[in-house]
Design a protein around this motif. Structure first.
Motif, PDB file in Angstrom:
ATOM      1  N   ILE A   1      -7.134 -79.473  22.689  1.00 47.41           N
ATOM      2  CA  ILE A   1      -6.498 -79.973  23.894  1.00 47.41           C
ATOM      3  C   ILE A   1      -5.265 -79.116  24.204  1.00 47.41           C
ATOM      4  N   GLY A   2      -4.694 -79.331  25.373  1.00 53.79           N
ATOM      5  CA  GLY A   2      -3.531 -78.564  25.785  1.00 53.79           C
ATOM      6  C   GLY A   2      -2.237 -79.346  25.636  1.00 53.79           C
ATOM      7  N   ARG A   3      -1.104 -78.622  25.675  1.00 56.95           N
ATOM      8  CA  ARG A   3       0.239 -79.192  25.628  1.00 56.95           C
ATOM      9  C   ARG A   3       0.451 -80.104  24.413  1.00 56.95           C
ATOM     10  N   VAL A   4       0.035 -79.623  23.247  1.00 60.02           N
ATOM     11  CA  VAL A   4       0.152 -80.430  22.039  1.00 60.02           C
ATOM     12  C   VAL A   4       1.610 -80.638  21.661  1.00 60.02           C
ATOM     13  N   ASP A   5       2.443 -79.628  21.861  1.00 54.65           N
ATOM     14  CA  ASP A   5       3.857 -79.748  21.492  1.00 54.65           C
ATOM     15  C   ASP A   5       4.530 -80.904  22.230  1.00 54.65           C
ATOM     16  N   GLN A   6       4.227 -81.051  23.515  1.00 57.04           N
ATOM     17  CA  GLN A   6       4.837 -82.134  24.283  1.00 57.04           C
ATOM     18  C   GLN A   6       4.351 -83.493  23.814  1.00 57.04           C
ATOM     19  N   ARG A   7       3.092 -83.596  23.475  1.00 57.04           N
ATOM     20  CA  ARG A   7       2.562 -84.867  22.980  1.00 57.04           C
ATOM     21  C   ARG A   7       3.240 -85.257  21.665  1.00 57.04           C
ATOM     22  N   ILE A   8       3.372 -84.288  20.759  1.00 58.13           N
ATOM     23  CA  ILE A   8       4.003 -84.581  19.470  1.00 58.13           C
ATOM     24  C   ILE A   8       5.467 -84.965  19.654  1.00 58.13           C
TER      25      ILE A   8
ATOM     26  N   PHE B   1       7.083 -92.832  16.220  1.00 61.07           N
ATOM     27  CA  PHE B   1       5.803 -92.846  15.514  1.00 61.07           C
ATOM     28  C   PHE B   1       5.899 -91.965  14.267  1.00 61.07           C
ATOM     29  N   THR B   2       5.201 -92.372  13.231  1.00 59.39           N
ATOM     30  CA  THR B   2       5.273 -91.666  11.954  1.00 59.39           C
ATOM     31  C   THR B   2       4.155 -90.664  11.765  1.00 59.39           C
ATOM     32  N   ASP B   3       2.993 -90.875  12.406  1.00 57.34           N
ATOM     33  CA  ASP B   3       1.843 -89.993  12.225  1.00 57.34           C
ATOM     34  C   ASP B   3       1.127 -89.803  13.553  1.00 57.34           C
ATOM     35  N   ILE B   4       0.582 -88.618  13.752  1.00 53.71           N
ATOM     36  CA  ILE B   4      -0.216 -88.328  14.942  1.00 53.71           C
ATOM     37  C   ILE B   4      -1.412 -87.478  14.531  1.00 53.71           C
ATOM     38  N   ILE B   5      -2.564 -87.784  15.112  1.00 51.32           N
ATOM     39  CA  ILE B   5      -3.804 -87.058  14.845  1.00 51.32           C
ATOM     40  C   ILE B   5      -4.103 -86.158  16.033  1.00 51.32           C
ATOM     41  N   ILE B   6      -4.338 -84.879  15.758  1.00 50.87           N
ATOM     42  CA  ILE B   6      -4.672 -83.911  16.795  1.00 50.87           C
ATOM     43  C   ILE B   6      -5.869 -83.100  16.323  1.00 50.87           C
ATOM     44  N   PRO B   7      -6.503 -82.322  17.192  1.00 47.19           N
ATOM     45  CA  PRO B   7      -7.613 -81.466  16.752  1.00 47.19           C
ATOM     46  C   PRO B   7      -7.154 -80.423  15.742  1.00 47.19           C
ATOM     47  N   LYS B   8      -8.035 -80.088  14.816  1.00 47.23           N
ATOM     48  CA  LYS B   8      -7.716 -79.111  13.779  1.00 47.23           C
ATOM     49  C   LYS B   8      -7.399 -77.739  14.379  1.00 47.23           C
ATOM     50  N   TYR B   9      -8.074 -77.413  15.474  1.00 45.20           N
ATOM     51  CA  TYR B   9      -7.874 -76.101  16.094  1.00 45.20           C
ATOM     52  C   TYR B   9      -6.446 -75.935  16.600  1.00 45.20           C
ATOM     53  N   ASN B  10      -5.825 -77.007  17.078  1.00 44.68           N
ATOM     54  CA  ASN B  10      -4.461 -76.920  17.601  1.00 44.68           C
ATOM     55  C   ASN B  10      -3.415 -76.768  16.502  1.00 44.68           C
ATOM     56  N   MET B  11      -3.777 -77.015  15.254  1.00 43.37           N
ATOM     57  CA  MET B  11      -2.809 -76.911  14.172  1.00 43.37           C
ATOM     58  C   MET B  11      -2.315 -75.478  13.988  1.00 43.37           C
TER      59      MET B  11
ATOM     60  N   ALA C   1      -1.723 -73.236  16.208  1.00 43.95           N
ATOM     61  CA  ALA C   1      -0.808 -72.779  17.257  1.00 43.95           C
ATOM     62  C   ALA C   1       0.527 -73.513  17.230  1.00 43.95           C
ATOM     63  N   LEU C   2       0.686 -74.479  16.330  1.00 42.12           N
ATOM     64  CA  LEU C   2       1.937 -75.231  16.295  1.00 42.12           C
ATOM     65  C   LEU C   2       3.050 -74.403  15.655  1.00 42.12           C
ATOM     66  N   PRO C   3       4.226 -74.419  16.206  1.00 43.91           N
ATOM     67  CA  PRO C   3       5.346 -73.694  15.590  1.00 43.91           C
ATOM     68  C   PRO C   3       5.783 -74.367  14.290  1.00 43.91           C
ATOM     69  N   HIS C   4       6.195 -73.581  13.343  1.00 41.12           N
ATOM     70  CA  HIS C   4       6.630 -74.108  12.050  1.00 41.12           C
ATOM     71  C   HIS C   4       8.092 -74.554  12.167  1.00 41.12           C
ATOM     72  N   GLN C   5       8.270 -75.825  12.338  1.00 40.06           N
ATOM     73  CA  GLN C   5       9.610 -76.383  12.457  1.00 40.06           C
ATOM     74  C   GLN C   5       9.617 -77.766  11.826  1.00 40.06           C
TER      75      GLN C   5
ATOM     76  N   ARG D   1       4.538 -86.851  10.954  1.00 44.57           N
ATOM     77  CA  ARG D   1       3.510 -86.107  10.227  1.00 44.57           C
ATOM     78  C   ARG D   1       2.331 -85.821  11.169  1.00 44.57           C
ATOM     79  N   VAL D   2       1.895 -84.569  11.191  1.00 46.89           N
ATOM     80  CA  VAL D   2       0.816 -84.136  12.079  1.00 46.89           C
ATOM     81  C   VAL D   2      -0.440 -83.906  11.248  1.00 46.89           C
ATOM     82  N   HIS D   3      -1.536 -84.542  11.648  1.00 44.03           N
ATOM     83  CA  HIS D   3      -2.807 -84.447  10.930  1.00 44.03           C
ATOM     84  C   HIS D   3      -3.845 -83.802  11.844  1.00 44.03           C
TER      85      HIS D   3
END
Length: 464
Positions: free
Chosen positions: A411-418, A426-436, A438-442, A447-449
């Motif tokens: 999906i798109g705009r994952v950073d904004q959703r997180i 919220f303590t945990d969020i589930i996203i597609p594995k493919y988007n993991m 592209a996430l910046p390391h910060q 917790r992102v799953h």
């Protein structure tokens, strides 16, 4: 004096002909041509006179061609409407010389939105033309709305196009409001207000005035029973921006969308809350759309959706029950019915989750209707939760599009959703594995799953 001309106009699409035709060559409808009288002094002449009076510069002698590279590039200063939601949907404000069409269901709040906006524009000279309400009714509505005491728009309660342009010559407004275009008529056409010919001619006259004078025009339009704007389709082609004001009158929230915008994006959306003193802007809709009382209840999943550039956290509610009658029901409120049927087929085929004799009801809390595919994962989680009568793990939300093979697509705009989920605690969020990847390391508090299939997401949500 020149004689009046007679023309034949299709009442379905607005196609005009010099003679009567049995079948319209434009839309294919039969027996829809109506005879109208078109006077020699058309409404366009009144529009030109009004534009010449209002604008400061002298009118040009005639149109002159020029090459593209010779056209000067200049920044257009937009007009601040004093409403952050309206400015966002318009693309940053109202462009001078533009013409905006606002449509919506009867009683949804179109006139309230425009009058409320006008009452906050104390720095502009506004002419408000109303063909549906009297000046006394407008005064009563204005008293209910919170507004700037310095604002004093000029009111004209008339339906004649010629009277409107004569008033424009006297008032010299900086903004023109017409409520509504279906009530305005010109004397040059022998047909009733709201007809195809009247709407087309009046809209074109207002367009000539807006482009010639540089004065922006906002038009309020009716919609038909199918939900589209009433009148000829050319009405939507004429204007620069088409806004749709929608929502369920039984709910408090109203959505302002742009279906056409020559000066901005059509993916933006504004949210309002209907109150007794007018419409209130909802700057952070996630806090209002979420309810803390659902903790421990089955059939509820939180989705991180995107509309335009705005992230939302929504409650996706599902109810699965035994069919009382022979044929099971499939009902969706705020969600695409065909999309729901597809997700149920994925559950049955890919996961062995059979609902042959079960009724399935889906509801998006708050009366909103979004078209974000990332809501698929929350819909499946809510259906599974209701069927097994187990609540989703507390503090979890999700976003992901589900494919026909049961995979969770990117999906798109994952950073904004997180970021939105983290802001709301919220303590945990589930996203597609493919988007993991592209996430910046910060560092994050949430917790992102990442998951590849629907089974993995359901296993995480119901591990407790």
């Amino acid at each position: 004096m020149a004689k009046d001309k007679t023309a034949y106009v299709c009442s379905s699409c607005g196609f005009d002909s010099s003679k009567w035709l049995g079948k319209c060559p434009s839309c294919g409808a039969w027996n829809t041509f109506k005879e109208i009288r078109v006077a020699s002094d058309s409404g366009s002449q009144a529009a030109r006179r009004a534009a010449t009076t209002v604008r400061s510069q002298e009118p040009s002698v005639g149109a002159k061609y020029q090459r593209l590279r010779d056209v000067p590039l200049q920044e257009t200063s937009r007009i601040d409407m004093g409403d952050a939601e309206l400015n966002r949907v318009l693309g940053g404000g109202l462009v001078p010389g533009s013409i905006v069409l606002l449509g919506g269901d009867p009683g949804i709040g179109k006139s309230t939105l425009i009058l409320q906006t006008v009452l906050h524009l104390a720095s502009l000279r506004v002419l408000y033309v109303s063909g549906e309400e009297s000046a006394h009714q407008l005064k009563l509505r204005a008293e209910r709305i919170e507004h700037d005491e310095q604002s004093d728009p000029v009111l004209l309660c008339d339906t004649s196009l010629e009277t409107i342009f004569n008033t424009i010559e006297e008032v010299k407004p900086q903004l023109l409001i017409v409520d509504s275009i279906q009530t305005i008529a010109t004397d040059t056409i022998d047909s009733s207000p709201g007809s195809v010919a009247q709407v087309k001619e009046c809209a074109q006259a207002l367009l000539r005035f807006a482009k010639s004078s540089g004065i922006p025009v906002i038009i309020i339009g009716h919609i038909n029973k199918e939900g589209s704007l009433a009148g000829p389709k050319v009405l939507e082609h004429i204007v620069d921006t088409v806004l749709q004001f929608e929502g369920d009158r039984q709910h408090l929230y109203r959505l302002l969308r742009s279906t056409k915008n020559r000066f901005g994006s059509t993916s933006e959306m504004g949210i309002y809350e209907m109150l007794g003193n007018g419409l209130r802007q909802v700057s952070n809709p996630s806090e209002l759309l979420l309810n803390d009382e659902h903790e421990g209840l089955s059939g509820i999943a939180i989705s991180a959706a995107i509309e335009g550039v705005r992230p939302f956290l929504l409650e996706t509610q599902a109810l699965v029950s035994t069919a009382a009658y022979g044929t099971p029901q499939r009902s969706a409120t705020g969600f695409d019915q065909r999309r729901l049927n597809m997700l149920l087929a994925v559950l049955e085929k890919r996961m062995g989750f059979k609902l042959p004799q079960k009724d399935v009801f889906i509801n998006i809390a708050g009366g909103l209707r979004l078209a974000d595919m990332a809501m698929d994962l929350s819909v499946i989680a809510a259906i599974f939760s209701s069927n097994v009568d187990m609540a989703v793990a507390q503090g979890w939300c999700m976003a992901g599009e589900v494919g026909l093979s049961g995979e969770v697509r990117a999906i798109g705009r994952v950073d904004q959703r997180i970021a939105e989920a983290e802001k709301l605690g919220f303590t945990d969020i589930i996203i597609p594995k493919y988007n993991m990847t592209a996430l910046p390391h910060q560092p994050r508090k949430i917790r992102v799953h990442g998951v590849r299939k629907v089974e993995e997401a359901l296993r995480m949500l119901f591990q407790n």
